[in-house]
Design a protein around this motif. Structure first.
Motif, PDB file in Angstrom:
ATOM      1  N   LYS A 276      38.875  33.430  38.763  1.00 40.53           N
ATOM      2  CA  LYS A 276      38.718  32.674  37.524  1.00 40.53           C
ATOM      3  C   LYS A 276      37.533  33.199  36.722  1.00 40.53           C
ATOM      4  O   LYS A 276      37.580  33.284  35.481  1.00 40.53           O
ATOM      5  CB  LYS A 276      38.527  31.187  37.834  1.00 40.53           C
ATOM      6  CG  LYS A 276      38.551  30.294  36.607  1.00 40.53           C
ATOM      7  CD  LYS A 276      38.525  28.824  36.992  1.00 40.53           C
ATOM      8  CE  LYS A 276      38.606  27.929  35.745  1.00 40.53           C
ATOM      9  NZ  LYS A 276      38.588  26.493  36.103  1.00 40.53           N
ATOM     10  N   LEU A 277      36.461  33.562  37.418  1.00 40.45           N
ATOM     11  CA  LEU A 277      35.292  34.130  36.745  1.00 40.45           C
ATOM     12  C   LEU A 277      35.632  35.482  36.121  1.00 40.45           C
ATOM     13  O   LEU A 277      35.213  35.780  34.995  1.00 40.45           O
ATOM     14  CB  LEU A 277      34.128  34.281  37.733  1.00 40.45           C
ATOM     15  CG  LEU A 277      33.560  32.989  38.325  1.00 40.45           C
ATOM     16  CD1 LEU A 277      32.466  33.298  39.332  1.00 40.45           C
ATOM     17  CD2 LEU A 277      33.025  32.072  37.216  1.00 40.45           C
ATOM     18  N   TYR A 278      36.389  36.297  36.845  1.00 40.90           N
ATOM     19  CA  TYR A 278      36.802  37.594  36.309  1.00 40.90           C
ATOM     20  C   TYR A 278      37.651  37.420  35.057  1.00 40.90           C
ATOM     21  O   TYR A 278      37.534  38.185  34.093  1.00 40.90           O
ATOM     22  CB  TYR A 278      37.588  38.399  37.352  1.00 40.90           C
ATOM     23  CG  TYR A 278      36.736  39.339  38.170  1.00 40.90           C
ATOM     24  CD1 TYR A 278      36.183  40.480  37.585  1.00 40.90           C
ATOM     25  CD2 TYR A 278      36.481  39.117  39.517  1.00 40.90           C
ATOM     26  CE1 TYR A 278      35.396  41.349  38.327  1.00 40.90           C
ATOM     27  CE2 TYR A 278      35.703  39.976  40.261  1.00 40.90           C
ATOM     28  CZ  TYR A 278      35.163  41.094  39.657  1.00 40.90           C
ATOM     29  OH  TYR A 278      34.381  41.965  40.378  1.00 40.90           O
ATOM     30  N   GLN A 279      38.491  36.411  35.052  1.00 42.04           N
ATOM     31  CA  GLN A 279      39.343  36.166  33.887  1.00 42.04           C
ATOM     32  C   GLN A 279      38.511  35.888  32.647  1.00 42.04           C
ATOM     33  O   GLN A 279      38.924  36.192  31.526  1.00 42.04           O
ATOM     34  CB  GLN A 279      40.285  34.999  34.183  1.00 42.04           C
ATOM     35  CG  GLN A 279      41.368  35.324  35.209  1.00 42.04           C
ATOM     36  CD  GLN A 279      42.038  34.091  35.789  1.00 42.04           C
ATOM     37  OE1 GLN A 279      41.907  32.986  35.255  1.00 42.04           O
ATOM     38  NE2 GLN A 279      42.747  34.266  36.897  1.00 42.04           N
ATOM     39  N   GLY A 280      37.323  35.328  32.847  1.00 42.36           N
ATOM     40  CA  GLY A 280      36.449  35.017  31.729  1.00 42.36           C
ATOM     41  C   GLY A 280      35.767  36.226  31.112  1.00 42.36           C
ATOM     42  O   GLY A 280      35.312  36.173  29.966  1.00 42.36           O
TER      43      GLY A 280
ATOM     44  N   ALA B 236      42.689  40.504  37.603  1.00 37.22           N
ATOM     45  CA  ALA B 236      41.909  39.261  37.676  1.00 37.22           C
ATOM     46  C   ALA B 236      42.751  38.125  38.223  1.00 37.22           C
ATOM     47  O   ALA B 236      42.919  37.077  37.593  1.00 37.22           O
ATOM     48  CB  ALA B 236      41.354  38.922  36.300  1.00 37.22           C
ATOM     49  N   THR B 237      43.280  38.342  39.431  1.00 36.73           N
ATOM     50  CA  THR B 237      44.096  37.336  40.097  1.00 36.73           C
ATOM     51  C   THR B 237      43.517  37.066  41.479  1.00 36.73           C
ATOM     52  O   THR B 237      42.725  37.864  42.000  1.00 36.73           O
ATOM     53  CB  THR B 237      45.546  37.823  40.262  1.00 36.73           C
ATOM     54  OG1 THR B 237      45.548  38.995  41.112  1.00 36.73           O
ATOM     55  CG2 THR B 237      46.164  38.179  38.911  1.00 36.73           C
ATOM     56  N   THR B 238      43.917  35.959  42.081  1.00 47.24           N
ATOM     57  CA  THR B 238      43.442  35.646  43.431  1.00 47.24           C
ATOM     58  C   THR B 238      43.826  36.755  44.402  1.00 47.24           C
ATOM     59  O   THR B 238      43.010  37.174  45.232  1.00 47.24           O
ATOM     60  CB  THR B 238      44.047  34.308  43.910  1.00 47.24           C
ATOM     61  OG1 THR B 238      43.594  33.256  43.044  1.00 47.24           O
ATOM     62  CG2 THR B 238      43.614  34.004  45.332  1.00 47.24           C
ATOM     63  N   LYS B 239      45.034  37.257  44.281  1.00 43.04           N
ATOM     64  CA  LYS B 239      45.498  38.330  45.158  1.00 43.04           C
ATOM     65  C   LYS B 239      44.664  39.594  44.970  1.00 43.04           C
ATOM     66  O   LYS B 239      44.241  40.236  45.939  1.00 43.04           O
ATOM     67  CB  LYS B 239      46.975  38.630  44.881  1.00 43.04           C
ATOM     68  CG  LYS B 239      47.568  39.707  45.768  1.00 43.04           C
ATOM     69  CD  LYS B 239      49.047  39.925  45.441  1.00 43.04           C
ATOM     70  CE  LYS B 239      49.648  41.013  46.325  1.00 43.04           C
ATOM     71  NZ  LYS B 239      51.093  41.252  45.977  1.00 43.04           N
ATOM     72  N   GLY B 240      44.415  39.964  43.707  1.00 44.32           N
ATOM     73  CA  GLY B 240      43.637  41.163  43.429  1.00 44.32           C
ATOM     74  C   GLY B 240      42.202  41.050  43.909  1.00 44.32           C
ATOM     75  O   GLY B 240      41.651  41.991  44.482  1.00 44.32           O
ATOM     76  N   VAL B 241      41.595  39.896  43.694  1.00 43.08           N
ATOM     77  CA  VAL B 241      40.220  39.680  44.120  1.00 43.08           C
ATOM     78  C   VAL B 241      40.122  39.634  45.644  1.00 43.08           C
ATOM     79  O   VAL B 241      39.193  40.194  46.231  1.00 43.08           O
ATOM     80  CB  VAL B 241      39.658  38.373  43.509  1.00 43.08           C
ATOM     81  CG1 VAL B 241      38.323  38.002  44.145  1.00 43.08           C
ATOM     82  CG2 VAL B 241      39.507  38.536  42.001  1.00 43.08           C
ATOM     83  N   LYS B 242      41.090  39.001  46.273  1.00 43.43           N
ATOM     84  CA  LYS B 242      41.085  38.910  47.739  1.00 43.43           C
ATOM     85  C   LYS B 242      41.178  40.304  48.356  1.00 43.43           C
ATOM     86  O   LYS B 242      40.486  40.616  49.330  1.00 43.43           O
ATOM     87  CB  LYS B 242      42.241  38.027  48.210  1.00 43.43           C
ATOM     88  CG  LYS B 242      42.222  37.740  49.712  1.00 43.43           C
ATOM     89  CD  LYS B 242      43.362  36.804  50.120  1.00 43.43           C
ATOM     90  CE  LYS B 242      43.152  35.405  49.592  1.00 43.43           C
ATOM     91  NZ  LYS B 242      44.170  34.461  50.112  1.00 43.43           N
ATOM     92  N   ARG B 243      42.022  41.144  47.783  1.00 44.63           N
ATOM     93  CA  ARG B 243      42.189  42.504  48.293  1.00 44.63           C
ATOM     94  C   ARG B 243      40.885  43.290  48.152  1.00 44.63           C
ATOM     95  O   ARG B 243      40.461  43.996  49.076  1.00 44.63           O
ATOM     96  CB  ARG B 243      43.330  43.195  47.536  1.00 44.63           C
ATOM     97  CG  ARG B 243      43.668  44.597  48.033  1.00 44.63           C
ATOM     98  CD  ARG B 243      44.981  45.078  47.444  1.00 44.63           C
ATOM     99  NE  ARG B 243      44.957  45.087  45.968  1.00 44.63           N
ATOM    100  CZ  ARG B 243      45.749  44.320  45.215  1.00 44.63           C
ATOM    101  NH1 ARG B 243      46.611  43.491  45.773  1.00 44.63           N
ATOM    102  NH2 ARG B 243      45.682  44.388  43.893  1.00 44.63           N
ATOM    103  N   PHE B 244      40.228  43.156  47.007  1.00 40.88           N
ATOM    104  CA  PHE B 244      38.973  43.875  46.770  1.00 40.88           C
ATOM    105  C   PHE B 244      37.850  43.356  47.667  1.00 40.88           C
ATOM    106  O   PHE B 244      37.142  44.133  48.315  1.00 40.88           O
ATOM    107  CB  PHE B 244      38.574  43.751  45.303  1.00 40.88           C
ATOM    108  CG  PHE B 244      37.199  44.281  45.007  1.00 40.88           C
ATOM    109  CD1 PHE B 244      36.963  45.647  44.998  1.00 40.88           C
ATOM    110  CD2 PHE B 244      36.138  43.420  44.759  1.00 40.88           C
ATOM    111  CE1 PHE B 244      35.691  46.145  44.728  1.00 40.88           C
ATOM    112  CE2 PHE B 244      34.865  43.898  44.500  1.00 40.88           C
ATOM    113  CZ  PHE B 244      34.642  45.271  44.488  1.00 40.88           C
ATOM    114  N   LEU B 245      37.676  42.033  47.705  1.00 40.12           N
ATOM    115  CA  LEU B 245      36.597  41.455  48.507  1.00 40.12           C
ATOM    116  C   LEU B 245      36.783  41.728  49.995  1.00 40.12           C
ATOM    117  O   LEU B 245      35.807  41.887  50.729  1.00 40.12           O
ATOM    118  CB  LEU B 245      36.512  39.943  48.268  1.00 40.12           C
ATOM    119  CG  LEU B 245      35.945  39.489  46.923  1.00 40.12           C
ATOM    120  CD1 LEU B 245      35.930  37.965  46.851  1.00 40.12           C
ATOM    121  CD2 LEU B 245      34.547  40.043  46.701  1.00 40.12           C
ATOM    122  N   SER B 246      38.020  41.794  50.425  1.00 39.15           N
ATOM    123  CA  SER B 246      38.288  42.083  51.829  1.00 39.15           C
ATOM    124  C   SER B 246      37.757  43.461  52.207  1.00 39.15           C
ATOM    125  O   SER B 246      37.081  43.622  53.231  1.00 39.15           O
ATOM    126  CB  SER B 246      39.792  42.010  52.110  1.00 39.15           C
ATOM    127  OG  SER B 246      40.052  42.339  53.459  1.00 39.15           O
TER     128      SER B 246
END
Length: 324
Positions: free
Chosen positions: A64-68, A20-30
């Motif tokens: 941030k939403l994932y962190q929630g 649940a980090t910007t890096k992790g989400v960016k990699r997945f969404l990409s």
């Protein structure tokens, strides 16, 4: 059962970030938003927009939403998926592995794990009750990519959909009845399905017909009249028109129509995830209450419930040849 030890199951879902980090989400969404099944814009236009604007802006917000909603064991979707695999394996007594269309564990990893267990035929079960080219067909595309990296390719069969399967409808109905018993019954039951661009449906995607059929069968199973149940579409993205009615817009209107106590469920989702735990349970609840609603009751996905596992086992067993 014929060749029982040589048959295995690949349970498939969309996927989730590893962290649940910007890096992790960016990699997945990409990976997700690069799929032409999901976004079919011209690559020369889409790729600069995706990497230059969308990912830098959207990834931190989504993280941030994932962190929630992140669970102790990890992403909710992955946690529920692993539990589904464990229970289905126990129910069937044959190898069952997990593969995600995007992210980890990949379809390739899932397939390779089955082959290592001696599996020769794989029953691929995408956990999308209603067929869509954006989901089910994307699984088939992903399998073809995975097979290109494999020396031995097993025979396989894909479960295309189960939107009208009696055990699926019963499982949904039972989850609604259980919610009514535990938390009281609302005045209206809203079925919110994940949306797709209207253009996709205009071009032949049968997804909206499947959603309508599921809703109709659920209404009959629960004995609900047309004024007691409805269906909408959530999670739209971008500026073009998506399937309507939209969930958020409908939630703004229901209190004005006298519906103050609402039950809502998400039949297209087989496991709770960001779209159900945050978008529906939190954001949509706020929309409804601000519009004058008084009670918003989110009914959880089927997840690893016994009724859901029974459905999965039936879908698999229907495709396993039996000898006399």
């Amino acid at each position: 059962m014929e060749n029982q030890s040589k048959i295995g199951v690949l349970l498939v879902n969309l996927g989730t970030p590893d962290e649940a980090t910007t890096k992790g989400v960016k990699r997945f969404l990409s990976q997700f938003l690069h799929d032409k099944r999901v976004v079919d814009m011209n690559r020369w236009l889409w790729c600069p927009l995706l990497h230059g604007v969308i990912l830098p802006v959207r990834a931190p917000k989504v993280a941030k939403l994932y962190q929630g909603v992140w669970m102790k064991e990890g992403s909710p979707l992955l946690v529920h998926a692993k539990r589904q695999v464990a229970k289905l394996k126990q129910a069937l007594s044959i190898p069952v592995e997990l593969g995600m269309t995007y992210g980890n564990p990949s379809l390739l990893v899932g397939m390779q794990s089955l082959l290592q267990q001696g599996v020769q035929k794989v029953i691929v079960l995408p956990l999308y009750p209603q067929y869509s080219a954006t989901t089910t067909a994307a699984v088939v595309d992903g399998l073809s990519v995975a097979f290109k990296q494999m020396t031995v390719v097993p025979s396989f069969e894909v479960v295309g959909d189960y939107h009208d399967h009696p055990l699926y409808i019963k499982a949904l109905a039972d989850s609604v009845r259980r919610s009514w018993q535990q938390r009281g019954r609302g005045e209206y039951l809203l079925c919110s399905y994940h949306g797709i661009p209207k253009r996709f449906a205009d071009n032949g995607d049968i997804y909206p017909q499947h959603c309508a059929k599921t809703t109709d069968l659920l209404a009959k199973e629960l004995g609900l009249k047309s004024h007691q149940i409805g269906m909408t579409y959530q999670s739209r993205f971008g500026r073009e028109q998506w399937l309507q009615p939209y969930t958020d817009k409908t939630l703004q209107q229901l209190p004005k129509q006298g519906i103050k106590q609402l039950d809502i469920l998400t039949p297209a989702f087989s496991a709770d995830c960001l779209e159900t735990l945050e978008e529906i349970s939190v954001e949509c609840s706020e929309v409804f209450i601000l519009a004058g609603g008084e009670k918003f009751n989110y009914i959880s996905c089927l997840n690893d419930s016994d009724a859901h596992i029974k459905l999965m086992a039936s879908l698999v067993n229907d495709r396993i040849p039996y000898s006399d």
